[in-house]
Design an enzyme around this catalytic site. Structure first.
Site, short mmCIF file in Angstrom:
data_model
loop_
_atom_site.label_atom_id
_atom_site.label_comp_id
_atom_site.label_asym_id
_atom_site.label_seq_id
_atom_site.Cartn_x
_atom_site.Cartn_y
_atom_site.Cartn_z
N LYS A 109 0.83 -1.21 0.00
CA LYS A 109 0.00 0.00 0.00
C LYS A 109 0.86 1.26 0.00
CE LYS A 109 -1.95 1.94 3.58
NZ LYS A 109 -2.74 2.25 4.75
N ASP A 128 -6.27 0.96 0.68
CA ASP A 128 -6.50 1.32 2.08
C ASP A 128 -7.96 1.02 2.41
OD1 ASP A 128 -8.00 3.33 0.96
OD2 ASP A 128 -6.89 4.97 1.86
#
Length: 188
Positions: A109, A128
């Site tokens: 991420k 996310d």
């Protein structure tokens, strides 16, 4: 998206590294607080030269500030020639893999977020909680996973790529759209 590409096109090793630091700060912290901390670190000349203790002092609003400050200091070993190193990868996925393996605190991420913020991650997903919730709402994934292993991350990213192509919205734009839908604003 043009602002992100400009970071790469007109940026220096230091300005690109600044984006890396921002992305190191963001886990479990608010983006605006993290960017303000980056600006404070730069204002007091600690980004490149400050100790972990000096950096920590500027990390108001950033969770796990001692750990994250130490990670900035550790990551500095790559700052010289940083842009050239990143430019040398054959794909954003290859650059992301290098970041995850070599920069302490970089997960898929954060590495995807960093590459997008410098204009190199147009086809990478920044998975996310905001994006995952929207992907579940849209039926792209059956549910928001409780945890996100690297394998699971790549599986969901592949589904998001297919969805992006199906609806005709580029991945980086889709990411921003889903983020905005959930958060109500766009910020880095």
């Amino acid at each position: 998206m043009g602002e992100f590409r400009a970071v790469w096109e007109s940026g220096t090793d230091e300005s690109v590294f600044r984006e890396l630091v921002f992305c190191l700060f963001t886990p479990q912290s608010k983006a605006k607080s993290c960017w303000a901390a980056v600006e404070r670190i730069c204002d007091c000349d600690s980004l490149i030269n400050g100790s972990a203790v000096e950096i920590t002092r500027e990390l108001k609003g950033v969770r796990f500030h001692h750990t994250k400050a130490a990670r900035v200091v550790e990551a500095r070993k790559y700052i010289n020639g940083f842009k050239a190193r990143l430019a040398g990868f054959s794909s954003p996925e290859e650059a992301r893999e290098w970041l995850v393996r070599n920069i302490n605190g970089m997960s898929y991420k954060e590495a995807s977020h960093f590459l997008r913020n410098i204009g190199m991650g147009r086809e990478l997903a920044i998975l996310d909680r905001h994006i995952l919730r929207n992907l579940a709402r849209l039926g792209v994934i059956p549910e928001v996973p409780k945890s996100l292993s690297p394998k699971k991350y790549l599986e969901i990213e592949a589904r998001m790529i297919v969805f992006s192509e199906k609806i005709g919205i580029p991945m980086d734009h889709l990411d921003m759209l889903l983020w905005y839908r959930e958060a109500g604003e766009i910020f880095k």
